[in-house]
Design an enzyme around this catalytic site. Structure first.
Site, short mmCIF file in Angstrom:
data_model
loop_
_atom_site.label_atom_id
_atom_site.label_comp_id
_atom_site.label_asym_id
_atom_site.label_seq_id
_atom_site.Cartn_x
_atom_site.Cartn_y
_atom_site.Cartn_z
N CYS A 2 5.84 -61.67 35.60
CA CYS A 2 4.43 -61.73 35.18
C CYS A 2 3.65 -60.51 35.68
O CYS A 2 3.95 -59.93 36.69
CB CYS A 2 3.77 -62.98 35.76
SG CYS A 2 4.62 -64.48 35.30
N ARG A 27 6.71 -54.88 32.66
CA ARG A 27 7.26 -55.86 33.61
C ARG A 27 8.00 -56.97 32.90
O ARG A 27 8.76 -57.72 33.51
CB ARG A 27 6.14 -56.45 34.48
CG ARG A 27 5.43 -55.46 35.38
CD ARG A 27 4.23 -56.07 36.08
NE ARG A 27 4.62 -57.14 36.96
CZ ARG A 27 5.00 -56.96 38.24
NH1 ARG A 27 5.03 -55.73 38.72
NH2 ARG A 27 5.34 -57.95 39.01
N TRP A 75 5.88 -64.24 32.11
CA TRP A 75 7.33 -64.27 31.91
C TRP A 75 7.72 -65.69 32.28
O TRP A 75 7.71 -66.08 33.46
CB TRP A 75 8.01 -63.24 32.81
CG TRP A 75 9.47 -63.05 32.55
CD1 TRP A 75 10.05 -62.30 31.57
CD2 TRP A 75 10.55 -63.63 33.29
NE1 TRP A 75 11.41 -62.36 31.65
CE2 TRP A 75 11.76 -63.18 32.70
CE3 TRP A 75 10.64 -64.47 34.39
CZ2 TRP A 75 13.02 -63.54 33.18
CZ3 TRP A 75 11.88 -64.83 34.88
CH2 TRP A 75 13.06 -64.38 34.27
N ASN A 99 1.63 -65.30 39.57
CA ASN A 99 2.98 -64.75 39.44
C ASN A 99 3.77 -65.36 40.58
O ASN A 99 3.41 -65.24 41.73
CB ASN A 99 2.97 -63.22 39.53
CG ASN A 99 4.38 -62.64 39.45
OD1 ASN A 99 5.29 -63.31 38.95
ND2 ASN A 99 4.57 -61.44 39.96
N GLY A 100 4.86 -66.04 40.24
CA GLY A 100 5.70 -66.66 41.28
C GLY A 100 6.14 -68.04 40.84
O GLY A 100 6.05 -68.40 39.68
N GLU A 478 28.14 -50.12 35.91
CA GLU A 478 26.74 -49.83 35.55
C GLU A 478 26.63 -49.57 34.05
O GLU A 478 25.68 -50.00 33.39
CB GLU A 478 26.24 -48.61 36.34
CG GLU A 478 24.92 -48.05 35.90
CD GLU A 478 23.74 -49.02 35.97
OE1 GLU A 478 23.89 -50.13 36.53
OE2 GLU A 478 22.68 -48.70 35.40
N LYS A 482 24.05 -51.45 31.40
CA LYS A 482 23.08 -50.70 30.58
C LYS A 482 23.20 -51.07 29.11
O LYS A 482 22.21 -51.33 28.43
CB LYS A 482 23.33 -49.19 30.74
CG LYS A 482 22.75 -48.59 31.98
CD LYS A 482 21.28 -48.29 31.89
CE LYS A 482 20.35 -49.07 32.76
NZ LYS A 482 20.75 -49.81 33.88
N GLU A 485 22.10 -54.80 28.44
CA GLU A 485 20.70 -55.20 28.64
C GLU A 485 19.76 -54.59 27.60
O GLU A 485 18.69 -55.14 27.38
CB GLU A 485 20.23 -54.87 30.05
CG GLU A 485 20.14 -53.42 30.41
CD GLU A 485 19.57 -53.23 31.82
OE1 GLU A 485 18.68 -54.00 32.23
OE2 GLU A 485 20.01 -52.31 32.51
N HIS A 501 46.82 -56.84 32.87
CA HIS A 501 47.04 -58.16 33.47
C HIS A 501 46.22 -59.23 32.77
O HIS A 501 45.80 -60.21 33.39
CB HIS A 501 46.71 -58.09 34.97
CG HIS A 501 47.56 -57.12 35.71
ND1 HIS A 501 48.87 -57.40 36.09
CD2 HIS A 501 47.35 -55.84 36.06
CE1 HIS A 501 49.39 -56.34 36.67
NE2 HIS A 501 48.51 -55.37 36.69
N LYS A 600 11.07 -56.15 34.58
CA LYS A 600 11.34 -54.93 35.35
C LYS A 600 11.62 -55.25 36.81
O LYS A 600 12.49 -54.67 37.42
CB LYS A 600 10.16 -53.96 35.26
CG LYS A 600 10.39 -52.66 36.02
CD LYS A 600 11.60 -51.91 35.50
CE LYS A 600 11.89 -50.65 36.28
NZ LYS A 600 13.20 -50.05 35.90
C1 AGP Z 1 18.72 -52.49 35.73
O1 AGP Z 1 18.68 -51.74 34.53
C2 AGP Z 1 17.88 -53.73 35.68
N1 AGP Z 1 16.54 -53.41 35.36
C3 AGP Z 1 18.07 -54.61 36.90
O2 AGP Z 1 19.45 -54.82 37.07
C4 AGP Z 1 17.51 -54.04 38.22
O3 AGP Z 1 18.29 -52.95 38.65
C5 AGP Z 1 17.57 -55.15 39.28
O4 AGP Z 1 16.76 -56.22 38.85
C6 AGP Z 1 17.12 -54.69 40.66
O5 AGP Z 1 15.78 -54.31 40.62
P1 AGP Z 1 15.17 -53.51 41.88
O6 AGP Z 1 15.95 -52.22 41.98
O7 AGP Z 1 13.72 -53.30 41.56
O8 AGP Z 1 15.38 -54.36 43.09
#
Ligand code: AGP
Length: 605
Positions: A2, A27, A75, A99-100, A478, A482, A485, A501, A600
């Protein structure tokens, strides 16, 4: 997660709120709303599912004489994505945004007989109902007494109908920053919504009650004692948080990487050696450590994995990489001889924050690598090594990832020197290579068109496999994240030697396999693994430093890297994998910066 914004002052309240919500869109959210305190109408709320642009349209003709207001992008955590569940929530004289997660909201409903006051499915509305029920005309004591009943994480902005021009706020874990400036007072989830009004700000201290008035912000502890928060200065300008002509923030941030790396590495090098004194990290931090635990989430964790490979290979110090959400619920085997390295771009990821706290309870010193100055993780760490990537707006982390790797490399070099595991000469050579990381990325970016063609080939694939060995396997983890997501294509990273395997059963005609083969010591083994998938019909993209493409039987597409020392190929590989994901998502016409379901910064558990 949020987005929250609150404003009181002489500027047009509705515009400040909506503009601020637009800056907080990155966000991640599914609905948006505002509440303003109008001189004639009292509290007026407009909220709906969908984009902030829709909210702007819906409020365009609202004739308001507002003195203050709050705005929110939701969110969803509790309750579906509906207009009713959107924030702000109003109950009686109280309107608020949150938010929370209020973990005991059900108990609060029962204990305080709130059920008949509720119309939504949210935990947030319960707080509004509780405040309204307790409200006796004194906002401070009402908020103080209500907050004591809440369990969980919260960043709350509150308005009372009989308090025109005032906004109240209080937080626990969930982030909020605030600033006072000539035209008023503003509070928000993060700096992107506040920076156009003021470069000076403060982090809202936990369990302190703020009263925002047009001319000042009062901060009181729970006993009512007024405190003066530490004023911080933003270390980037608003242009950094704008697209600058790129179609998406993600592409801008991919191209930001050379500068981000230079801004992160250069201040940590003195006379060619790693230098951390200005970061408040002296050599004694590393002298007594026998092992290292790295804790993070998502891409940040993947950066930690790269650091682990380097530290274990070069320094022979055991490094455990832990998923923060797992680490915090196990009884980790760490102690005062363990250095815990926490990585987080936002510095607000709640799983990572709680893992940090657990490590400290176990007696381990915590050094965090964080990109947001003054964030919760930074403030709670024993030591902080800030990355200087500037604001990362796209949900998919790119420049934060490569600067986190660079920070891990700097730490590895420093640890090696302090513990006499490497010579000064070796350290100078290593740092010299690290200072070229930006140039490596610049050279790799010159191959962007080649990479774009690959994206067009894989965009229709139901599954994509990334394979590699050693550091290249770490990079493939990684890469898979990418692609998943932002393109919504199922992607899997696999240790190339492990394929046969089981997983090779999934390889059939035209299945894309992106083989990362930059590590010279296992190159021939990689070529063998590539032949295995090629012979089963895979569409193979080879990422390597070969000057010449291996024979056509090995790959369908070859992305050549410039000649780079093995440990530093990660900077080139990272860009290639970021661009594959970016171009694939864009080719599918998706919202690259704001992928579905994602936020985010994950400030809820
Ligand atoms: C990565 O592309 C994502 N946005 C997500 O995995 C992110 O890296 C993860 O939520 C950690 O966020 P932070 O680095 O702000 O702790």
């Amino acid at each position: 997660m949020c987005g929250i914004i609150g404003f009181t002052g002489t500027l047009p309240v509705k515009d400040v709120l909506i503009d601020g919500l637009e800056r907080l869109e990155y966000r991640g959210y599914d609905s948006a709303g505002i509440a303003v305190l109008d001189r004639n109408e009292g509290i007026v709320i407009k909220k709906q599912t969908g984009k902030v642009s829709g909210l702007r349209e819906a409020t365009e003709n609202m004739e308001l004489d507002a003195v203050c207001g709050i705005g929110h992008t939701r969110w969803a955590t509790h309750g579906g994505v509906t207009d009713v569940n959107a924030h702000p929530h109003k109950c009686g004289q109280v309107a608020l945004i949150h938010n929370g997660i209020i973990e005991n909201y059900r108990e609060l409903i029962t204990e305080h007989g709130l059920k008949d006051r509720l119309v939504s499915e949210t935990d947030t509305e319960v707080v509004a109902a509780l405040l309204d029920k307790m409200y006796d005309g004194d906002p401070f004591s009402t908020i103080r007494d209500a907050v004591k009943k809440l369990a969980g994480s919260f960043a709350l902005c509150i308005m009372f109908e009989d308090q025109p021009g005032k906004i109240f706020a209080v937080r626990n874990v969930s982030p909020m920053v605030a600033a006072s400036f000539p035209e008023g007072s503003i509070i928000a989830s993060d700096l992107t919504a506040l920076i156009s009004f003021s470069k000076k700000y403060f982090v809202v201290p936990e369990y302190h009650i703020l009263t925002l008035a047009p001319d000042q912000i009062t901060v009181q502890d729970m006993k009512g004692k007024t405190v003066t928060p530490e004023i911080l200065e933003v270390n980037w300008d608003i242009k950094s948080a704008q697209k600058g002509g790129y179609p998406f923030f993600m592409l801008k941030e991919i191209y930001d990487q050379p500068e981000a790396l230079r801004n992160t590495v250069t201040p940590r090098v003195k006379d060619g050696l790693p230098y951390l004194v200005d970061d408040g990290i002296d050599d004694t931090v590393f002298e007594g450590i026998k092992n290292i635990t790295v804790v993070a989430c998502g891409t940040a964790m993947h950066a930690g994995m790269v650091g682990r490979t380097l530290i274990e290979n070069k320094l022979r110090i055991p490094v455990n990489v832990e998923i923060a959400s797992e680490f915090r619920y196990k009884d980790p085997i760490i102690d005062s001889e363990t250095l815990t390295i926490v990585l987080s771009q936002s510095g607000e990821t709640v799983d990572t924050l709680e893992a940090l706290r657990l490590a400290q309870r176990k007696g381990s010193k915590v050094l965090s690598i964080v990109n947001v100055k003054g964030s919760t993780i930074a403030r709670e760490s024993d030591y902080v090594l800030y990355t200087h990537a500037g604001p990362e707006i796209a949900v998919a982390s790119t420049k934060a990832y490569t600067v986190q790797i660079a920070a891990m490399y700097i730490l590895a070099c420093k640890i090696g020197l302090v513990k006499h595991l490497i010579s000064e000469e070796e350290a100078r050579a290593f740092i010299g290579q690290l200072q070229n990381a930006g140039e490596i990325i610049e050279k790799t970016l010159e191959r962007a068109d080649d990479i774009k063609r690959i994206a067009n080939h894989i965009m229709t694939a139901p599954d994509v496999f990334y394979i590699g060995r050693g550091l290249d396997h770490t990079m493939s983890v990684e890469a898979a994240l990418k692609l998943k997501e932002i393109s919504y294509i199922h992607a899997e990273a696999y240790a190339a030697g492990e394929l046969k395997h089981g997983t090779i059963a999934l390889i059939s005609e035209n299945v894309p396999v992106i083989a990362i083969a930059t590590q010279q010591d296992v190159y021939s083994k990689m070529i063998s693994n590539i032949r295995e998938v090629k012979s089963r019909g895979a569409y193979v993209v080879l990422v390597s430093m070969d000057e010449q493409t291996p024979d056509q039987k090995v790959c369908d597409k070859h992305i050549r890297l410039p000649e780079i020392q093995s440990e530093f190929t990660v900077f080139a590989t990272a860009v290639i994998l970021q661009l594959i994901a970016y171009y694939t998502s864009d080719a599918k016409g998706l919202d690259v910066d704001k992928p579905r379901n994602l936020a985010k910064s994950v400030t809820v558990e």
